[in-house]
Design an enzyme around this catalytic site. Structure first.
Site, PDB file in Angstrom:
ATOM      1  N   LEU A  71       0.804  -1.226   0.000  1.00  0.00           N
ATOM      2  CA  LEU A  71       0.000   0.000   0.000  1.00  0.00           C
ATOM      3  C   LEU A  71       0.836   1.275   0.000  1.00  0.00           C
ATOM      4  O   LEU A  71       0.316   2.361   0.231  1.00  0.00           O
ATOM      5  CB  LEU A  71      -0.948   0.004   1.205  1.00  0.00           C
ATOM      6  CG  LEU A  71      -2.051  -1.054   1.182  1.00  0.00           C
ATOM      7  CD1 LEU A  71      -2.876  -0.996   2.465  1.00  0.00           C
ATOM      8  CD2 LEU A  71      -2.957  -0.876  -0.022  1.00  0.00           C
ATOM      9  N   CYS A 106       3.421  -1.089   8.582  1.00  0.00           N
ATOM     10  CA  CYS A 106       1.989  -0.919   8.316  1.00  0.00           C
ATOM     11  C   CYS A 106       1.243  -2.241   8.340  1.00  0.00           C
ATOM     12  O   CYS A 106       0.217  -2.373   9.003  1.00  0.00           O
ATOM     13  CB  CYS A 106       1.775  -0.219   6.974  1.00  0.00           C
ATOM     14  SG  CYS A 106       2.374   1.481   6.957  1.00  0.00           S
ATOM     15  N   HIS A 107       1.756  -3.243   7.588  1.00  0.00           N
ATOM     16  CA  HIS A 107       1.046  -4.522   7.514  1.00  0.00           C
ATOM     17  C   HIS A 107       1.977  -5.720   7.607  1.00  0.00           C
ATOM     18  O   HIS A 107       1.579  -6.834   7.296  1.00  0.00           O
ATOM     19  CB  HIS A 107       0.207  -4.591   6.231  1.00  0.00           C
ATOM     20  CG  HIS A 107      -0.801  -3.498   6.161  1.00  0.00           C
ATOM     21  ND1 HIS A 107      -0.578  -2.345   5.430  1.00  0.00           N
ATOM     22  CD2 HIS A 107      -2.007  -3.343   6.746  1.00  0.00           C
ATOM     23  CE1 HIS A 107      -1.624  -1.534   5.569  1.00  0.00           C
ATOM     24  NE2 HIS A 107      -2.499  -2.108   6.359  1.00  0.00           N
ATOM     25  N   GLY A 108       3.231  -5.505   7.990  1.00  0.00           N
ATOM     26  CA  GLY A 108       4.146  -6.616   8.248  1.00  0.00           C
ATOM     27  C   GLY A 108       4.859  -7.207   7.044  1.00  0.00           C
ATOM     28  O   GLY A 108       5.394  -8.309   7.137  1.00  0.00           O
ATOM     29  N   PRO A 132       1.702  -9.380   2.955  1.00  0.00           N
ATOM     30  CA  PRO A 132       0.765  -8.687   2.068  1.00  0.00           C
ATOM     31  C   PRO A 132       1.376  -8.136   0.769  1.00  0.00           C
ATOM     32  O   PRO A 132       0.705  -8.088  -0.247  1.00  0.00           O
ATOM     33  CB  PRO A 132       0.230  -7.540   2.931  1.00  0.00           C
ATOM     34  CG  PRO A 132       0.467  -7.954   4.333  1.00  0.00           C
ATOM     35  CD  PRO A 132       1.696  -8.806   4.307  1.00  0.00           C
TER      36      PRO A 132
END
Length: 198
Positions: free
Chosen positions: A127, A154-156, A170
């Site tokens: 992202l 943010c999301h690993g 992700p």
């Protein structure tokens, strides 16, 4: 008409003074004109090439600059960092960088023109967050096989020291390598391909 009373020395002085002042005026007008040819900060942000001096970049150190509004990372890798790249191949989604995430002249696991100098766009391919530089290893809080790399808070998402993405995170792709070239041993131009490369 008579030239009596005319001082030839004064005439030469006035002619010379007028020439010097006129020449200074031409230079003063030319400097801003020539400076206008240099790309503005706005043009650089929109994509003009950016020169990066790496003469003071030490082994293991990362430098961050901006190009096209994105962070560009320049990392001077140690021999140990380069050696660690082989150790994580089995944990990576695209270890051979088959996805088009770099220019054609970037080959191999180092993903760099010169293996010791890595250049990446520092935006996660999930992202767009900017991953943190985590060179330490081991780091069991990130991954049991962590050899150093980039971790996106943010999301690993996890990336190795060549920006290659780990499996099961992700981010779907490796970090992007921008076009760049070496102007000299200590100067990189981000946004331009090497001479002779189309």
């Amino acid at each position: 008409m008579s030239n009596q009373g005319v001082d030839p020395g004064r005439r030469r002085f006035l002619t010379l003074a007028t020439t010097v002042v006129g020449g200074a005026g031409v230079v003063a007008a030319a400097v801003p004109f020539l400076a206008s040819w240099k790309p503005s900060e706005r043009a650089k942000a929109l994509g003009a090439p950016v020169e990066v001096d790496i003469s003071n970049l030490e082994l293991g150190q990362r430098l961050v600059v901006a190009w096209r509004g994105k962070p560009i990372w320049v990392l001077r890798r140690t021999p140990e960092m380069l050696e660690s790249l082989k150790k994580v191949d089995s944990s990576l989604l695209d270890p051979e960088s088959k996805a088009k995430q770099q220019p054609d002249y970037i080959k191999g696991e180092a993903r760099a023109i010169k293996p010791e100098v890595l250049v990446l766009i520092g935006s996660c391919t999930h992202l767009g967050c900017s991953p943190g530089f985590r060179p330490e290893h081991p780091a069991p809080d990130i991954d049991p096989n962590w050899q150093g790399g980039f971790y996106c808070p943010c999301h690993g998402s996890k990336f190795d020291l060549s920006g290659r993405v780990f499996k099961g995170v992700p981010a779907p792709l490796n970090l992007v390598v921008p076009p760049y070239r070496f102007e000299s041993d200590v100067k990189i131009v981000i946004g331009e391909d090497p001479k002779g490369v189309a």
